[in-house]
Design a protein around this motif. Structure first.
Motif, short mmCIF file in Angstrom:
data_model
loop_
_atom_site.label_atom_id
_atom_site.label_comp_id
_atom_site.label_asym_id
_atom_site.label_seq_id
_atom_site.Cartn_x
_atom_site.Cartn_y
_atom_site.Cartn_z
N TYR A 331 0.80 -1.22 0.00
CA TYR A 331 0.00 0.00 0.00
C TYR A 331 0.84 1.28 0.00
N LYS A 332 2.12 1.16 -0.37
CA LYS A 332 2.98 2.34 -0.35
C LYS A 332 2.50 3.42 -1.31
N ASP A 333 1.84 3.01 -2.41
CA ASP A 333 1.38 4.00 -3.39
C ASP A 333 0.21 4.84 -2.88
N LEU A 334 -0.40 4.44 -1.77
CA LEU A 334 -1.51 5.23 -1.23
C LEU A 334 -1.02 6.47 -0.48
N GLY A 335 0.29 6.53 -0.23
CA GLY A 335 0.86 7.76 0.33
C GLY A 335 0.89 7.87 1.83
N TYR A 336 0.58 6.78 2.54
CA TYR A 336 0.63 6.84 4.00
C TYR A 336 2.09 6.85 4.47
N LYS A 337 2.33 7.40 5.62
CA LYS A 337 3.68 7.46 6.17
C LYS A 337 3.66 7.18 7.66
N GLU A 338 4.83 6.90 8.20
CA GLU A 338 4.94 6.65 9.63
C GLU A 338 4.52 7.92 10.39
N GLY A 339 3.71 7.72 11.41
CA GLY A 339 3.18 8.83 12.17
C GLY A 339 1.74 9.15 11.86
N ASP A 340 1.20 8.58 10.75
CA ASP A 340 -0.18 8.86 10.38
C ASP A 340 -1.16 8.27 11.40
N PHE A 341 -0.87 7.08 11.90
CA PHE A 341 -1.76 6.42 12.86
C PHE A 341 -0.92 5.95 14.05
N PRO A 342 -0.62 6.86 14.95
CA PRO A 342 0.36 6.58 16.01
C PRO A 342 -0.02 5.45 16.95
N VAL A 343 -1.31 5.27 17.24
CA VAL A 343 -1.69 4.20 18.16
C VAL A 343 -1.43 2.84 17.51
N SER A 344 -1.86 2.67 16.26
CA SER A 344 -1.62 1.42 15.55
C SER A 344 -0.13 1.12 15.44
N GLU A 345 0.65 2.14 15.16
CA GLU A 345 2.09 1.96 15.01
C GLU A 345 2.74 1.57 16.34
N SER A 346 2.30 2.21 17.42
CA SER A 346 2.85 1.89 18.73
C SER A 346 2.47 0.47 19.17
N LEU A 347 1.20 0.12 18.98
CA LEU A 347 0.76 -1.21 19.37
C LEU A 347 1.52 -2.30 18.62
N SER A 348 1.74 -2.09 17.34
CA SER A 348 2.40 -3.12 16.54
C SER A 348 3.81 -3.40 17.04
N LYS A 349 4.41 -2.44 17.73
CA LYS A 349 5.76 -2.61 18.25
C LYS A 349 5.78 -3.17 19.67
#
Length: 377
Positions: A331-349
């Motif tokens: 989904y890189k072509d959709l233009g999302y970047k790290e920091g867009d969804f901080p809760v999801s990113e934190s939980l995944s780690k």
């Protein structure tokens, strides 16, 4: 201490062996391997269990999500809103029908779709005017249903279809209603690791809409009309094998008892771990089926240390999910970047799951919890 399994399917089989073996043998004797009577029997019992009028059993949980989108005509130019913290299939089905998945963040406490983030993303898409908001797929993650009291009104406000992804939610309860009973349609998976799993792939779709049910029955068998060689639309080959239905029937009959065992195990985990760990949250009026028991470490480094420590004590763990969907390569072509969804990113780690199944014993739960507490800093 006996060997600890993350999800002990062999214990379940030992307990249900006579019924499962008899069910398989009957299918073999009758040779109704496709669309045998056990399939319809299972669908009827599933309807009764979840409180829906119609059930269409299918070949896997992904087809169960894709087929309602096909029936609704969701396609190119449409936006389908999904949580960023879940399994790939939830977003994948939007892509498979040509639509665009639009990601939303989740709540820190329940791991489920955040209604505030959903509203924000809907309003963003509408303001941009490039996509037509069409559907929302909330996920009932780890056994806990999504916040439908908040999500359903948002869907009604914006005229969006709601497809409940209950692949992990089967057996959960929300304000007295079972998982799979929410939205315009709901889907679940019978993948072996699920709380209600078969011995291969399988899934089911639920709805109270007769017109949608008829479309799903057609799509399930190559878009058939009055008979299977009369094809009136493009469909799939998505039938549930009769043997899998025969396996699921005794498992469904034992499900409430297994669900009770998981609930007691989760309560014991909570009581033993709550002083040192951020234990799972179950909001008021909700009941989790605890297909998975998931904790949050303080950091990625602590998660790695705890998991390695448990491994050294013979305790298996799993991470669901190590990379949020908006950061996946596909989904890189959709233009999302790290920091867009901080809760999801934190939980995944930080998240990791402990052993949990319908035959887990208090002794195993206590051993795991004490081992984990011993590793805590």
């Amino acid at each position: 201490m006996q060997k600890i399994e993350f999800n002990d399917l062999s214990a379940q089989y030992r307990n249900l062996k006579p019924e499962i073996d008899a069910g398989i043998a009957k299918v073999l004797e009758e040779c109704h391997f496709i669309s045998g009577p056990q399939v319809e029997e299972l669908e009827q019992e599933l309807c009764k269990y979840v409180g829906r009028k119609y059930c269409v059993s299918v070949s896997n949980g992904t087809d169960a999500l894709q087929m309602p989108l096909m029936a609704w005509g969701v396609g190119p130019g449409d936006a389908v809103f999904v949580p960023a913290f879940t399994f790939m299939a939830t977003a994948e089905v939007a892509s498979l029908v040509g639509a665009t998945p639009v990601f939303c963040d989740v709540k820190e406490d329940t791991f489920n779709l955040d209604p505030a983030s959903l509203r924000k993303q809907i309003e963003r898409v509408k303001a941009e005017g490039k996509l037509n908001p069409k559907a929302v797929i909330p996920v009932d993650l780890f056994g806990l249903t999504a916040d439908y009291d908040e999500i359903l009104p948002i869907c009604r406000e914006f005229g969006l279809l709601l497809l409940e992804d209950a692949a992990q939610g089967f057996g959960g309860v929300n304000n007295g209603r079972k998982a799979c009973s929410f939205g315009d349609a709901s889907a679940t998976s019978f993948f072996p690791a699920k709380a209600l799993g078969c011995y291969g792939d399988g899934g089911a779709i639920f709805t109270d809409d007769k017109e949608l049910y008829d479309l799903l029955v057609s799509i399930r068998v190559h878009g058939k009309g009055d008979f299977k060689y009369d094809n009136v639309r493009v469909g799939l080959n998505a039938r549930l094998d009769t043997i899998q239905a025969a396996i699921l029937l005794p498992k469904l009959h034992a499900f409430d008892q297994e669900n009770e065992t998981r609930g007691k195990a989760a309560a014991l985990y909570n009581s033993l771990l709550k002083d040192k760990f951020d234990v799972p949250v179950t909001p008021e009026k909700l009941e989790s089926s605890f297909g998975y028991y998931t904790l949050k470490a303080k950091s990625p480094e602590e998660r790695d240390r705890l998991m390695k420590g448990l491994e050294g004590k013979g305790i298996p763990t799993m991470v669901y999910y190590p990379k949020p969907l908006h950061l996946q390569e596909v989904y890189k072509d959709l233009g999302y970047k790290e920091g867009d969804f901080p809760v999801s990113e934190s939980l995944s780690k930080r998240v990791f799951s402990l052993p949990m199944h319908g035959y887990i014993t208090p002794e195993i739960v206590t051993y795991v919890a004490e081992a984990l507490n011993g590793l805590a800093e």
